[in-house]
Design a protein around this motif. Structure first.
Motif, PDB file in Angstrom:
ATOM      1  N   TYR A  76      22.587 -50.094   3.591  1.00 51.19           N
ATOM      2  CA  TYR A  76      21.322 -51.054   3.528  1.00 51.19           C
ATOM      3  C   TYR A  76      21.415 -52.171   2.648  1.00 51.19           C
ATOM      4  CZ  TYR A  76      19.223 -47.485   6.369  1.00 51.19           C
ATOM      5  OH  TYR A  76      19.091 -46.698   7.522  1.00 51.19           O
ATOM      6  N   GLN A  77      20.906 -53.334   3.036  1.00 51.95           N
ATOM      7  CA  GLN A  77      20.990 -54.447   2.408  1.00 51.95           C
ATOM      8  C   GLN A  77      19.770 -54.303   1.177  1.00 51.95           C
ATOM      9  OE1 GLN A  77      20.794 -53.855   5.578  1.00 51.95           O
ATOM     10  NE2 GLN A  77      21.091 -55.785   6.689  1.00 51.95           N
ATOM     11  N   HIS A  82      14.046 -48.058  -0.413  1.00 57.00           N
ATOM     12  CA  HIS A  82      15.154 -47.449  -1.104  1.00 57.00           C
ATOM     13  C   HIS A  82      15.377 -46.092  -0.156  1.00 57.00           C
ATOM     14  CE1 HIS A  82      17.789 -45.078  -4.033  1.00 57.00           C
ATOM     15  NE2 HIS A  82      17.966 -46.329  -4.357  1.00 57.00           N
ATOM     16  N   LEU A  83      14.345 -45.359   0.411  1.00 61.14           N
ATOM     17  CA  LEU A  83      14.246 -44.144   1.026  1.00 61.14           C
ATOM     18  C   LEU A  83      15.438 -43.993   2.177  1.00 61.14           C
ATOM     19  CD1 LEU A  83      11.543 -41.596   2.137  1.00 61.14           C
ATOM     20  CD2 LEU A  83      12.927 -42.855   3.921  1.00 61.14           C
TER      21      LEU A  83
ATOM     22  N   LYS B 369      16.461 -61.425   5.966  1.00 65.92           N
ATOM     23  CA  LYS B 369      15.595 -60.411   4.842  1.00 65.92           C
ATOM     24  C   LYS B 369      13.936 -60.052   5.566  1.00 65.92           C
ATOM     25  CE  LYS B 369      13.062 -60.930   0.574  1.00 65.92           C
ATOM     26  NZ  LYS B 369      11.878 -61.127   0.882  1.00 65.92           N
ATOM     27  N   SER B 370      13.537 -61.086   6.383  1.00 65.52           N
ATOM     28  CA  SER B 370      12.144 -60.690   6.945  1.00 65.52           C
ATOM     29  C   SER B 370      12.074 -59.580   7.768  1.00 65.52           C
ATOM     30  CB  SER B 370      11.736 -61.885   7.748  1.00 65.52           C
ATOM     31  OG  SER B 370      11.257 -62.855   7.004  1.00 65.52           O
ATOM     32  N   ALA B 376      17.482 -53.394   9.468  1.00 64.45           N
ATOM     33  CA  ALA B 376      17.847 -52.152   8.972  1.00 64.45           C
ATOM     34  C   ALA B 376      18.919 -51.310   9.940  1.00 64.45           C
ATOM     35  CB  ALA B 376      16.583 -51.375   8.949  1.00 64.45           C
ATOM     36  N   GLY B 377      20.051 -51.306   9.203  1.00 63.38           N
ATOM     37  CA  GLY B 377      21.272 -50.491  10.107  1.00 63.38           C
ATOM     38  C   GLY B 377      22.356 -51.794  10.509  1.00 63.38           C
TER      39      GLY B 377
END
Ligand code: SF4
Ligand code: SF4
Lengths: 391, 431
Positions: A76-77, A82-83, B369-370, B376-377
């Motif tokens: 993850y970036q 955090h989860l 970032k948005s 995510a992934g």
């Protein structure tokens, strides 16, 4: 603290379960019963369905601050909450080996994408994305949700769980009704006498309940309720009554909850470990039990930021909870980068402002270790409430 | 680096570009005049848009994401985002939302400098992203207009099930269409809808032909930066119109001409004369420094031959076409099939497939970032696609419309090292 050793012992037991990140209690249950254990991510899954098929539902809520993230960060970036990284860490380090499957409820894009990652990282376990409907018409969203639950049930059966029967499901609903009723009573007691039910204690009890069968957690809730309400050593203090909102998924560290209390706040309502209260009242045990579970989600679930609020006014539910709990202030306490909480917040703030209740906001991550700034912010907030309420 | 691969050409606009510009201008003229003409307008989103259905009711779509990206290209978003953050919107969330809110608070002036009408309907279809739902909850508080919610389930197991299709069709029939009837005072006309859908399919055929033209070596198009313009009409207000059919036919002819002449893609700074690297790109572009970002690729002779961003408004290259014979079912399938509604394993399969079908040297992920829906992934995608394809992946980070998150020097450095690595690999392979 308590002067009753039974209460201390109960809270210690709950604390041990809460710290049990490697799910020893689940392993032990599996060894004892030979049953399947299936984990679920926040916020809500109908645990009754799993229970009725002999499956142990195991609530997973990310990691504690002492979990060392070795591999999870590589997934993850920095601008993602955090989860998921602690969840991946716990998956990769073997902590979740006892789980035969994982259910990912549809609450945000992070959990959604994590479901696909899980399929690839752990191809042997059942991965079910529970696509919770955002249409609340029983004939449309209800029908879709029912089909989804039926497919989950079949997938569990294919893994060796018992077939779902109406009789078993009714029994499970009754057990969870009792379980939820006790949680409601605990919340009611805390509203009436918050000094009797310190939130850092209640929280640990609620977390512990995620890892044990409902029968056991019901006993734990009942004992805790009886012992805490009877404990005369717990006396009122001059604290401000606050409602904490925004922490429905990634959880604040326990130390943060303690910090808020030490800073002069009585938490009189919150959305921590919300699976216990996501359905607000009893689910009917007569009639078609699967339909009752579906209807409960459509008509009786909390107004979570993860659900589309169609006709009601945004924030009405929050204001109602604030009024019912006698909150004198609202703490917006969301995990950093939590889209549903943070996108919802401006609307919730506006709603709270309409009632003239003071509010303040801060963010956290589940692995935060420093709370000095929050302590000062919450302390100042509590002081100002006390000052105004005394004026 | 070797000789500059870009050849400056005189600023010449292809006739398809001129046509697109005119289409957009006419659309915004109609929107600006809407309060006087009484034309109804609906705010709605790109992924899973129901343009044909809106057009069948003579409702004009307004797409806030497109407004946000246009605002970014015009250098307005820093100010808009700051305005939204001042109002309490978190720095952590999607900047499209904040840009839109900031724009609205600053007079709702659209990309052509004309005021946009307030919506008569918020058509909330949030294919592939939860933020859309919150976005319209926020807008609803501002506009107090009706909202029609279309919940599109996620393809978690990599396929569309009957249950999903039924659910979407049920909502179209019982929620979306009645709301459109209420807002417009008109009756649902299925024949009109079919006619629009037939035109969509025609345009989609030509769009796919254009995107797949990048299989040629050299590629006549840039399928990431350039494709942003190519997908514009079909992703926005024009799918299902005769204008879109004409635009895509013309575009196809122009690209066919480029192939015949062995030409590379056109960039704002000229033509890519020598294709040095063929790249597949995952993730949306950065809009605040769009030209600069593109130039960093073009200067290296790096041509995007396929991208996932050009599929956010529909993954047509896998075969889907709007089908006039099954109007509501086809709309449902369309919504369910948009790129960010695909599971992570499906996205990985698609990228791996692009790498081989488009004979790419490697792939790049622009992680914004948005957008959790995309991002995510992505680090997992990076590793998996590298492992499966054996081709190297690069990873850069920026944002969509927040200039604070575009670090030009950093991104340029990363890209240069990446291209150098591709060069070395190639040299190693041929030695
Ligand atoms: S903390 Fe928020 S963004 Fe992160 S997984 Fe949970 S709901 Fe999603
Ligand atoms: S989060 Fe991503 S998909 Fe969603 S609105 Fe923002 S940019 Fe679009």
């Amino acid at each position: 603290m308590s002067e009753d050793p039974r209460l201390t012992a109960l809270v210690d037991r709950a604390g041990a379960l809460f710290r049990d990140q490697a799910l020893a209690a689940v392993r032990e249950w599996k060894a004892r019963t030979g049953g399947l254990a299936v984990g679920f991510l926040p916020i809500y899954v109908p645990r009754e369905l799993l229970h009725a098929q002999g499956v142990l539902p195991v609530g997973l809520m990310g990691g504690r601050p002492d979990l060392e993230i070795i591999k999870g960060d590589a997934y993850y970036q920095s601008y993602i909450c955090h989860l998921p990284r602690s969840t991946v860490e716990l998956g990769l380090n073997g902590s979740y080996d006892a789980l035969d499957g994982l259910i990912f409820p549809a609450i945000c894009d992070v959990i959604r994408n994590l479901s696909g990652m899980w399929q690839m990282l752990f191809p042997k376990v059942l991965v079910h994305y529970l696509d919770v409907p955002q249409n609340f018409d029983p004939a449309i969203g209800g029908a879709f949700y029912r089909r989804d639950l039926e497919s989950l049930s079949q997938a569990l059966e294919a893994r060796g769980a018992r077939a779902l029967t109406a009789a078993a499901l009714r029994q499970s609903i009754a057990l969870y009704n009792e379980n939820r009723r006790l949680v409601r009573e605990l919340y009611a007691l805390r509203r009436r006498e918050p000094w009797k039910v310190p939130t850092h204690e209640l929280y640990v009890v609620l977390r512990a309940a995620l890892l044990v069968p409902v029968e056991e957690s019901t006993t734990m809730f009942a004992e805790y309720l009886a012992l805490a309400s009877a404990d005369r050593s717990r006396r009122p203090q001059d604290q401000a009554r606050v409602l904490v909102t925004g922490s429905f998924c990634e959880q604040p560290p326990l130390a943060l909850i303690k910090t808020l209390e030490r800073a002069g706040c009585y938490i009189v309502d919150d959305d921590f470990v919300q699976v216990h209260r996501f359905i607000r009242s009893d689910i009917p045990v007569d009639g078609d039990p699967l339909q009752s579970i579906v209807d409960a989600l459509l008509t009786d679930a909390v107004a979570s930021p993860t659900r589309y609020i169609a006709d009601e006014v945004k924030g009405a539910d929050l204001n109602q909870r604030a009024a019912e709990s006698g909150a004198e202030g609202v703490l917006f306490c969301a995990a950093s980068f939590c889209d549903p909480a943070l996108l919802d917040q401006p609307m919730a703030v506006r709603a709270v402002e309409r009632t003239a209740i003071p509010w303040t906001a801060f963010k956290y991550a589940e692995n935060n270790g420093q709370f000095q700034v929050i302590r000062e912010q919450a302390g100042t907030f509590a002081d100002s409430i006390k000052l105004w309420s005394g004026a | 680096m070797s000789a500059a691969p870009i050849v400056a050409t005189t600023a010449h606009k292809d006739s398809s570009q001129v046509r697109q510009k005119e289409m957009i201008a006419r659309h915004f003229d109609r929107l600006a005049a809407a309060p006087d003409t009484g034309t109804r307008c609906a705010y709605t989103f790109v992924p899973g848009n129901l343009t044909e259905l809106l057009l069948s009711f003579d409702v004009l779509p307004v797409l806030p994401e497109i407004n946000a990206l246009q605002s970014a290209m015009r250098g307005k978003t820093a100010e808009y985002i700051a305005a939204a953050e001042k109002l309490g919107h978190s720095e952590d969330v999607c900047t499209y939302v904040k840009s839109d809110i900031g724009m609205m608070k600053s007079g709702n002036i659209g990309p052509t400098g004309q005021r946009l009408p307030s919506p008569d309907l918020l058509l909330l279809s949030y294919t592939g992203c939860f933020t859309f739902m919150k976005w319209f909850e926020l807008l609803r508080e501002e506009y107090h207009c009706p909202v029609a919610m279309l919940h599109v389930p996620y393809q978690a197991d990599g396929r569309i099930t009957d249950s999903m299709r039924t659910y979407v069709v049920d909502q179209l029939k019982n929620v979306v269409i009645p709301k459109l009837e209420e807002v417009t005072g008109r009756q649902y006309d299925e024949d009109r809808l079919r006619a629009h859908l037939a035109r969509s399919a025609q345009a989609e055929d030509d769009l796919v032909w254009v995107l797949q033209s990048a299989k040629n070596v050299p590629s006549p198009i840039d399928a990431y930066f350039g494709a942003v313009y190519y997908v514009g009409p079909i992703f926005s207000a024009f799918r299902g119109t005769a204008d879109a059919v004409d635009y895509y036919r013309e575009l196809r002819e122009e690209i066919a001409g480029r192939i015949r002449q062995g030409k590379g893609p056109v960039t704002p700074d000229g033509e890519v004369e020598r294709e040095r690297f063929r790249i597949v790109v995952e993730g949306p572009p950065n809009w605040t420094s769009f030209r600069q970002f593109w130039k960093m690729f073009a200067d290296e002779g790096a041509v995007a031959v396929a991208s996932t961003y050009s599929k956010v408004g529909g993954v047509y290259d896998l075969g889907f076409r709007h089908d006039p014979d099954h109007p509501l079912e086809t709309l449902a399938e369309y919504c369910l099939g948009c790129y960010t509604n695909l599971s992570l394993p499906t996205r990985i399969d698609l990228l791996t497939r692009y790498l081989s079908e488009y004979r790419a040297d490697g792939f790049l992920i622009n992680s914004v970032k948005s957008c959790n829906s995309f991002s995510a992934g992505q680090l997992h995608i990076l590793r998996e696609v590298e492992a499966r394809s054996g081709r190297p992946g690069g990873f850069i980070e920026s944002d969509l419309v927040d200039p604070r998150y575009f670090s030009a020097a950093n991104i340029k450095n990363r890209l240069e090292s990446y291209f150098q690595m591709l060069d070395q690999k190639r040299a190693g392979a041929s030695s």
